[in-house]
Design a protein around this motif. Structure first.
Motif, PDB file in Angstrom:
ATOM      1  N   GLY A 282      28.158  44.640  35.887  1.00 47.16           N
ATOM      2  CA  GLY A 282      29.176  45.660  35.672  1.00 47.16           C
ATOM      3  C   GLY A 282      29.516  46.468  36.910  1.00 47.16           C
ATOM      4  O   GLY A 282      30.165  47.505  36.809  1.00 47.16           O
ATOM      5  N   SER A 283      29.092  45.998  38.085  1.00 46.48           N
ATOM      6  CA  SER A 283      29.386  46.710  39.331  1.00 46.48           C
ATOM      7  C   SER A 283      30.713  46.254  39.926  1.00 46.48           C
ATOM      8  O   SER A 283      31.047  45.064  39.880  1.00 46.48           O
ATOM      9  N   ILE A 284      31.468  47.173  40.483  1.00 46.08           N
ATOM     10  CA  ILE A 284      32.708  46.852  41.174  1.00 46.08           C
ATOM     11  C   ILE A 284      32.383  46.584  42.651  1.00 46.08           C
ATOM     12  O   ILE A 284      31.865  47.459  43.345  1.00 46.08           O
ATOM     13  N   ILE A 285      32.672  45.379  43.117  1.00 45.85           N
ATOM     14  CA  ILE A 285      32.439  45.031  44.525  1.00 45.85           C
ATOM     15  C   ILE A 285      33.541  45.652  45.375  1.00 45.85           C
ATOM     16  O   ILE A 285      33.281  46.247  46.417  1.00 45.85           O
ATOM     17  N   PHE A 286      34.772  45.499  44.930  1.00 38.89           N
ATOM     18  CA  PHE A 286      35.896  46.205  45.543  1.00 38.89           C
ATOM     19  C   PHE A 286      37.022  46.303  44.526  1.00 38.89           C
ATOM     20  O   PHE A 286      37.057  45.557  43.547  1.00 38.89           O
ATOM     21  N   LEU A 287      37.919  47.250  44.764  1.00 38.03           N
ATOM     22  CA  LEU A 287      39.039  47.510  43.864  1.00 38.03           C
ATOM     23  C   LEU A 287      40.345  47.001  44.462  1.00 38.03           C
ATOM     24  O   LEU A 287      40.541  47.036  45.686  1.00 38.03           O
ATOM     25  N   GLU A 288      41.230  46.552  43.601  1.00 37.33           N
ATOM     26  CA  GLU A 288      42.584  46.203  44.011  1.00 37.33           C
ATOM     27  C   GLU A 288      43.220  47.400  44.715  1.00 37.33           C
ATOM     28  O   GLU A 288      43.160  48.527  44.229  1.00 37.33           O
ATOM     29  N   GLY A 289      43.790  47.163  45.894  1.00 36.04           N
ATOM     30  CA  GLY A 289      44.405  48.241  46.657  1.00 36.04           C
ATOM     31  C   GLY A 289      43.505  48.836  47.723  1.00 36.04           C
ATOM     32  O   GLY A 289      43.979  49.549  48.608  1.00 36.04           O
ATOM     33  N   ASP A 290      42.180  48.526  47.657  1.00 33.31           N
ATOM     34  CA  ASP A 290      41.272  48.974  48.714  1.00 33.31           C
ATOM     35  C   ASP A 290      41.593  48.252  50.016  1.00 33.31           C
ATOM     36  O   ASP A 290      42.094  47.115  50.003  1.00 33.31           O
ATOM     37  N   GLU A 291      41.267  48.885  51.132  1.00 29.90           N
ATOM     38  CA  GLU A 291      41.374  48.192  52.409  1.00 29.90           C
ATOM     39  C   GLU A 291      40.183  47.247  52.534  1.00 29.90           C
ATOM     40  O   GLU A 291      39.038  47.649  52.323  1.00 29.90           O
ATOM     41  N   GLY A 292      40.457  45.990  52.836  1.00 29.88           N
ATOM     42  CA  GLY A 292      39.393  44.992  52.887  1.00 29.88           C
ATOM     43  C   GLY A 292      38.835  44.804  54.280  1.00 29.88           C
ATOM     44  O   GLY A 292      39.571  44.799  55.260  1.00 29.88           O
ATOM     45  N   ASP A 293      37.505  44.628  54.350  1.00 30.53           N
ATOM     46  CA  ASP A 293      36.872  44.399  55.646  1.00 30.53           C
ATOM     47  C   ASP A 293      35.702  43.430  55.532  1.00 30.53           C
ATOM     48  O   ASP A 293      35.040  43.143  56.517  1.00 30.53           O
ATOM     49  N   GLU A 294      35.428  42.924  54.307  1.00 33.13           N
ATOM     50  CA  GLU A 294      34.241  42.105  54.088  1.00 33.13           C
ATOM     51  C   GLU A 294      34.545  40.875  53.255  1.00 33.13           C
ATOM     52  O   GLU A 294      35.437  40.875  52.401  1.00 33.13           O
TER      53      GLU A 294
ATOM     54  N   LYS B  54      33.874  38.368  38.237  1.00 34.12           N
ATOM     55  CA  LYS B  54      35.222  38.260  37.670  1.00 34.12           C
ATOM     56  C   LYS B  54      36.217  38.833  38.679  1.00 34.12           C
ATOM     57  O   LYS B  54      36.036  39.938  39.179  1.00 34.12           O
ATOM     58  N   ILE B  55      37.270  38.062  38.960  1.00 38.42           N
ATOM     59  CA  ILE B  55      38.339  38.528  39.836  1.00 38.42           C
ATOM     60  C   ILE B  55      39.554  38.791  38.953  1.00 38.42           C
ATOM     61  O   ILE B  55      40.009  37.894  38.222  1.00 38.42           O
ATOM     62  N   TYR B  56      40.082  40.024  38.999  1.00 37.51           N
ATOM     63  CA  TYR B  56      41.186  40.343  38.104  1.00 37.51           C
ATOM     64  C   TYR B  56      42.121  41.375  38.718  1.00 37.51           C
ATOM     65  O   TYR B  56      41.784  42.079  39.674  1.00 37.51           O
ATOM     66  N   SER B  57      43.322  41.438  38.129  1.00 35.95           N
ATOM     67  CA  SER B  57      44.338  42.401  38.554  1.00 35.95           C
ATOM     68  C   SER B  57      44.692  43.285  37.366  1.00 35.95           C
ATOM     69  O   SER B  57      44.641  42.830  36.214  1.00 35.95           O
ATOM     70  N   PHE B  58      45.043  44.535  37.638  1.00 34.46           N
ATOM     71  CA  PHE B  58      45.402  45.480  36.568  1.00 34.46           C
ATOM     72  C   PHE B  58      46.683  46.203  36.965  1.00 34.46           C
ATOM     73  O   PHE B  58      46.752  46.808  38.039  1.00 34.46           O
ATOM     74  N   ASP B  59      47.705  46.094  36.121  1.00 35.59           N
ATOM     75  CA  ASP B  59      49.007  46.679  36.471  1.00 35.59           C
ATOM     76  C   ASP B  59      49.231  48.063  35.854  1.00 35.59           C
ATOM     77  O   ASP B  59      50.339  48.592  35.863  1.00 35.59           O
ATOM     78  N   GLY B  60      48.179  48.644  35.303  1.00 36.24           N
ATOM     79  CA  GLY B  60      48.295  49.943  34.665  1.00 36.24           C
ATOM     80  C   GLY B  60      48.434  49.848  33.163  1.00 36.24           C
ATOM     81  O   GLY B  60      48.199  50.814  32.437  1.00 36.24           O
ATOM     82  N   ALA B  61      48.782  48.652  32.672  1.00 37.86           N
ATOM     83  CA  ALA B  61      48.941  48.448  31.233  1.00 37.86           C
ATOM     84  C   ALA B  61      48.048  47.332  30.712  1.00 37.86           C
ATOM     85  O   ALA B  61      47.510  47.414  29.616  1.00 37.86           O
ATOM     86  N   LYS B  62      47.877  46.277  31.507  1.00 38.64           N
ATOM     87  CA  LYS B  62      47.064  45.152  31.055  1.00 38.64           C
ATOM     88  C   LYS B  62      46.300  44.523  32.213  1.00 38.64           C
ATOM     89  O   LYS B  62      46.680  44.650  33.377  1.00 38.64           O
TER      90      LYS B  62
ATOM     91  N   SER C 299      43.998  42.335  47.029  1.00 37.84           N
ATOM     92  CA  SER C 299      45.039  41.952  46.069  1.00 37.84           C
ATOM     93  C   SER C 299      44.510  41.911  44.640  1.00 37.84           C
ATOM     94  O   SER C 299      45.285  41.701  43.702  1.00 37.84           O
ATOM     95  N   ALA C 300      43.195  42.082  44.453  1.00 37.92           N
ATOM     96  CA  ALA C 300      42.596  42.046  43.120  1.00 37.92           C
ATOM     97  C   ALA C 300      41.276  42.809  43.154  1.00 37.92           C
ATOM     98  O   ALA C 300      40.790  43.198  44.226  1.00 37.92           O
ATOM     99  N   THR C 301      40.711  43.008  41.970  1.00 40.04           N
ATOM    100  CA  THR C 301      39.414  43.674  41.830  1.00 40.04           C
ATOM    101  C   THR C 301      38.338  42.622  41.592  1.00 40.04           C
ATOM    102  O   THR C 301      38.572  41.626  40.897  1.00 40.04           O
ATOM    103  N   ALA C 302      37.162  42.836  42.169  1.00 34.12           N
ATOM    104  CA  ALA C 302      36.010  41.949  41.955  1.00 34.12           C
ATOM    105  C   ALA C 302      34.913  42.736  41.248  1.00 34.12           C
ATOM    106  O   ALA C 302      34.497  43.795  41.727  1.00 34.12           O
ATOM    107  N   GLU C 303      34.459  42.218  40.098  1.00 38.98           N
ATOM    108  CA  GLU C 303      33.447  42.907  39.291  1.00 38.98           C
ATOM    109  C   GLU C 303      32.383  41.919  38.839  1.00 38.98           C
ATOM    110  O   GLU C 303      32.694  40.795  38.440  1.00 38.98           O
ATOM    111  N   THR C 304      31.120  42.313  38.892  1.00 39.15           N
ATOM    112  CA  THR C 304      30.030  41.439  38.457  1.00 39.15           C
ATOM    113  C   THR C 304      29.924  41.426  36.935  1.00 39.15           C
ATOM    114  O   THR C 304      30.059  42.460  36.284  1.00 39.15           O
TER     115      THR C 304
END
Length: 233
Positions: free
Chosen positions: A39-51, A61-69, A95-100
């Motif tokens: 249940g940990s977030i590795i990074f969030l969609e919109g974060d600046e990536g460096d890793e 799980k790699i996923y995107s969230f548009d505010g509604a779904k 471009s997406a969120t990564a969550e364990t």
């Protein structure tokens, strides 16, 4: 760090596979091992990536969230990698969120360390770019499916894709080795959970799939492909 296991993980990556053992050995100090809880977030969609990350064990799980779904893009497990676009250009946003989805062990490589590797092997950047473009092509195909295929066909297609990525051959067909909830399948195909439940029941009644402990078994993958082709006519 388990040197042998680490080398086998890195050597299996498409853009590291042609490197010799001494070169692989030289990459080891640049990677950092990280243990992450479920249940940990590795990074969030919109974060600046460096890793960039390689999965040693666990499920992400790699996923995107548009505010509604939520739209799930993929499930990744041992030997898979993600976050590679951060290595290509500084300042890119995720471009997406990564969550364990379970306890997970990762190897992390920072962009500044990756640049050291490029000094010795500049072909690596081109190989990484090629495989990143291939992932973008698959993402575009998923978007097209959401636009042009009906829900039943989208479910059939995602089950086939998951069987290729996570399939285990069983006596009664190809099992998707993931415990999938109906909501997760809905998030994969851009549908509501109730519709997914209805379609999955229909597929079971037609003896195209079975479900055991939340793991879907495709009785005859070729028949599922045929059903998708028929729906496009």
């Amino acid at each position: 760090m388990d040197n042998h296991h680490f080398k086998s993980l890195v050597a299996a990556l498409p853009f590291f596979k042609d490197l010799d053992d001494p070169y692989l050995e030289s990459t080891m100090p640049l990677f950092h091992k990280r243990k992450v809880k479920k249940g940990s977030i590795i990074f969030l969609e919109g974060d600046e990536g460096d890793e960039f990350y390689i999965i040693e064990t666990g499920l992400v799980k790699i996923y995107s969230f548009d505010g509604a779904k939520t739209v799930i893009l993929s499930f990744l497990r041992e030997g898979d990698y993600f976050g590679e676009m951060a290595l290509i250009k500084p300042g890119l946003l995720r471009s997406a969120t990564a969550e364990t989805l379970g306890p997970t062990v990762l190897y992390m490589l920072r962009r500044r360390d990756f640049e050291q590797l490029l000094e010795k092997n500049n072909k690596m950047a081109l190989q990484m770019l090629w495989f990143t473009m291939e992932r973008l092509r698959k993402a575009n195909e998923q978007i097209q499916d959401l636009t042009f295929l009906n829900v039943r066909s989208r479910i059939l297609k995602i089950l086939l894709r998951l069987s290729k990525e996570h399939g285990v051959k069983m006596a009664d067909g190809m099992q998707i080795n993931l415990k999938l909830t109906h909501q997760q399948i809905a998030d994969l195909v851009g549908a509501v959970r109730e519709t997914v439940t209805k379609v999955l029941l229909e597929l079971q009644e037609e003896d195209l799939i079975s479900v055991e402990q939340k793991k879907v078994i495709l009785k005859d993958p070729l028949k599922l492909k045929k059903k998708i082709s028929e729906s496009l006519k």
